[in-house]
Design an enzyme around this catalytic site. Structure first.
Site, PDB file in Angstrom:
ATOM      1  N   ASN A   6      16.464 -26.211 -32.840  1.00 30.74           N
ATOM      2  CA  ASN A   6      17.383 -26.455 -33.964  1.00 30.74           C
ATOM      3  C   ASN A   6      17.839 -27.913 -33.894  1.00 30.74           C
ATOM      4  O   ASN A   6      18.655 -28.265 -33.048  1.00 30.74           O
ATOM      5  CB  ASN A   6      18.570 -25.492 -33.865  1.00 30.74           C
ATOM      6  CG  ASN A   6      19.600 -25.744 -34.951  1.00 30.74           C
ATOM      7  OD1 ASN A   6      19.353 -26.500 -35.900  1.00 30.74           O
ATOM      8  ND2 ASN A   6      20.764 -25.111 -34.834  1.00 30.74           N
ATOM      9  N   LYS A   8      19.606 -29.445 -36.075  1.00 28.34           N
ATOM     10  CA  LYS A   8      20.904 -29.636 -36.753  1.00 28.34           C
ATOM     11  C   LYS A   8      20.818 -30.852 -37.686  1.00 28.34           C
ATOM     12  O   LYS A   8      19.777 -31.044 -38.313  1.00 28.34           O
ATOM     13  CB  LYS A   8      22.033 -29.746 -35.716  1.00 28.34           C
ATOM     14  CG  LYS A   8      21.983 -28.580 -34.718  1.00 28.34           C
ATOM     15  CD  LYS A   8      23.168 -28.486 -33.808  1.00 28.34           C
ATOM     16  CE  LYS A   8      22.993 -27.294 -32.871  1.00 28.34           C
ATOM     17  NZ  LYS A   8      24.130 -27.067 -32.005  1.00 28.34           N
ATOM     18  N   HIS A  91      24.619 -19.326 -38.054  1.00 32.36           N
ATOM     19  CA  HIS A  91      24.880 -20.192 -36.896  1.00 32.36           C
ATOM     20  C   HIS A  91      26.388 -20.433 -36.801  1.00 32.36           C
ATOM     21  O   HIS A  91      27.066 -20.560 -37.820  1.00 32.36           O
ATOM     22  CB  HIS A  91      24.133 -21.522 -37.059  1.00 32.36           C
ATOM     23  CG  HIS A  91      24.148 -22.330 -35.800  1.00 32.36           C
ATOM     24  ND1 HIS A  91      25.253 -23.061 -35.421  1.00 32.36           N
ATOM     25  CD2 HIS A  91      23.231 -22.489 -34.824  1.00 32.36           C
ATOM     26  CE1 HIS A  91      24.993 -23.644 -34.248  1.00 32.36           C
ATOM     27  NE2 HIS A  91      23.776 -23.315 -33.863  1.00 32.36           N
ATOM     28  N   GLU A  93      28.111 -22.935 -36.195  1.00 32.98           N
ATOM     29  CA  GLU A  93      28.618 -24.141 -36.881  1.00 32.98           C
ATOM     30  C   GLU A  93      28.816 -23.860 -38.370  1.00 32.98           C
ATOM     31  O   GLU A  93      29.728 -24.399 -38.988  1.00 32.98           O
ATOM     32  CB  GLU A  93      27.658 -25.322 -36.634  1.00 32.98           C
ATOM     33  CG  GLU A  93      27.821 -25.851 -35.213  1.00 32.98           C
ATOM     34  CD  GLU A  93      26.575 -26.456 -34.592  1.00 32.98           C
ATOM     35  OE1 GLU A  93      25.628 -26.792 -35.330  1.00 32.98           O
ATOM     36  OE2 GLU A  93      26.544 -26.582 -33.350  1.00 32.98           O
ATOM     37  N   GLU A 159      24.234 -16.856 -29.106  1.00 39.04           N
ATOM     38  CA  GLU A 159      24.710 -18.207 -28.811  1.00 39.04           C
ATOM     39  C   GLU A 159      26.226 -18.182 -28.603  1.00 39.04           C
ATOM     40  O   GLU A 159      26.987 -18.248 -29.583  1.00 39.04           O
ATOM     41  CB  GLU A 159      24.394 -19.150 -29.978  1.00 39.04           C
ATOM     42  CG  GLU A 159      22.921 -19.286 -30.287  1.00 39.04           C
ATOM     43  CD  GLU A 159      22.598 -20.618 -30.963  1.00 39.04           C
ATOM     44  OE1 GLU A 159      21.686 -21.293 -30.484  1.00 39.04           O
ATOM     45  OE2 GLU A 159      23.271 -20.978 -31.942  1.00 39.04           O
ATOM     46  N   GLY A 165      26.497 -27.084 -26.882  1.00 44.45           N
ATOM     47  CA  GLY A 165      26.771 -28.510 -26.733  1.00 44.45           C
ATOM     48  C   GLY A 165      27.738 -28.858 -25.614  1.00 44.45           C
ATOM     49  O   GLY A 165      28.231 -29.978 -25.543  1.00 44.45           O
ATOM     50  N   SER A 201      23.293 -24.871 -24.728  1.00 46.31           N
ATOM     51  CA  SER A 201      23.078 -25.787 -23.599  1.00 46.31           C
ATOM     52  C   SER A 201      21.794 -25.531 -22.800  1.00 46.31           C
ATOM     53  O   SER A 201      21.760 -25.787 -21.588  1.00 46.31           O
ATOM     54  CB  SER A 201      24.296 -25.790 -22.665  1.00 46.31           C
ATOM     55  OG  SER A 201      25.425 -26.306 -23.344  1.00 46.31           O
TER      56      SER A 201
HETATM   57  P1  13P Z   1      22.800 -26.966 -27.735  1.00 49.27           P
HETATM   58  O1  13P Z   1      21.453 -26.607 -27.124  1.00 49.27           O
HETATM   59  O2  13P Z   1      22.898 -28.418 -28.097  1.00 49.27           O
HETATM   60  O3  13P Z   1      23.928 -26.447 -26.917  1.00 49.27           O
HETATM   61  O4  13P Z   1      22.857 -26.196 -29.152  1.00 49.27           O
HETATM   62  C1  13P Z   1      22.551 -24.846 -29.190  1.00 49.27           C
HETATM   63  C2  13P Z   1      22.461 -24.431 -30.605  1.00 49.27           C
HETATM   64  O5  13P Z   1      23.441 -24.429 -31.319  1.00 49.27           O
HETATM   65  C3  13P Z   1      21.135 -24.043 -31.116  1.00 49.27           C
HETATM   66  O6  13P Z   1      21.222 -23.432 -32.357  1.00 49.27           O
END
Ligand code: 13P
Length: 246
Positions: A6, A8, A91, A93, A159, A165, A201
């Site tokens: 992903n 983003k 997701h 976010e 997740e 992150g 992560s």
């Molecule tokens: P990170 O791997 O940067 O923690 O992000 C995970 C994520 O949100 C994948 O969709």
């Protein structure tokens, strides 16, 4: 085994071109499915750059309506039209920054599947729920509220919000416990066995210990998927794991 990236809101056209150049001589394995979720404006571009490679493309979201007066939204049909096979739905976010609730997420997933996209439905608890021992309960609620009746050819991504992150990951026990829990709930609701990906992560250092956990069927990688070298190292770790365990 599924390795998903992903991106983003990262990587522009120039960086995507560089990334794909590094994939051209890599030996991909037919034991691994892989999908990259680029920024929505570049799904078509990435699709054309990778159409000689065993890599699928996905959208990072889609709307619950297929067309109409929804400025700034993306139709599942348009994703399909620009080469997408998958779409991420729910997701954290999107849930947090765009106020998407469970009912909306359910209808986005339902529309995506009706448009022949495969959905990766994301669920995850926040830190307070984890610390108060309510993580399992919270995920059960999300699944009860978000799973559409037509959930075919699709996946769940677990997740934990506090892991995205941050460099923090749940213990192997916690991941196994949650993935087993998710599979049981989906089976109870839909009478279907489902694959569950872990996200949060994931990186080159921890990939080996994550993919060997029981009931982890793949990973959804954010930050560590932005560099081709790291993405391919994660991919190679998955191949190695499959070869050792077979
Ligand atoms: P990170 O791997 O940067 O923690 O992000 C995970 C994520 O949100 C994948 O969709």
């Amino acid at each position: 085994m599924f390795i998903a990236a992903n991106w983003k809101m990262n990587l522009d056209k120039k960086s995507i071109l560089e990334f794909t150049k590094s994939l051209q001589n890599f030996k991909f394995s037919n034991q691994i499915n892989t999908c990259i979720f680029p920024p929505m404006t570049y799904t078509d571009y990435l699709y054309n750059l990778t159409n000689n490679l065993p890599i699928s493309i996905g959208g990072q979201n889609c709307h619950f309506e297929s067309f109409g007066a929804f400025t700034g939204e993306v139709s599942a049909n348009f994703l399909k039209d620009t080469g997408c096979e998958y779409v991420l739905i729910g997701h954290s976010e999107r849930r947090t920054l765009n106020n998407e609730n469970n009912a909306e997420i359910k209808s986005r997933a339902e529309t995506a599947i009706n448009s022949s996209l495969k959905v990766i439905l994301c669920v995850g608890e926040n830190l307070t729920d984890r610390e108060e021992g309510k993580a399992l309960e919270q995920i059960e609620k999300q699944l009860n509220d978000c799973l559409p009746y037509n959930f075919n050819n699709s996946f769940i991504a677990y997740e934990p919000i506090w892991s995205i992150g941050t460099g923090k990951i749940p213990s192997a026990f916690e991941i196994q416990e949650m993935h087993t829990h998710i599979k049981k709930i989906v089976y109870r609701i839909l009478n279907k066995n489902i694959n569950v990906l872990y996200g949060g992560s994931v990186n080159v250092e921890n990939i080996n210990s994550i993919i060997e956990i029981n009931n982890v069927d793949g990973v959804l990688v954010g930050g560590a998927s932005l560099k081709a070298k790291d993405f391919l190292a994660i991919y190679s770790a998955a191949v190695k794991h499959l070869n050792i365990s077979s």
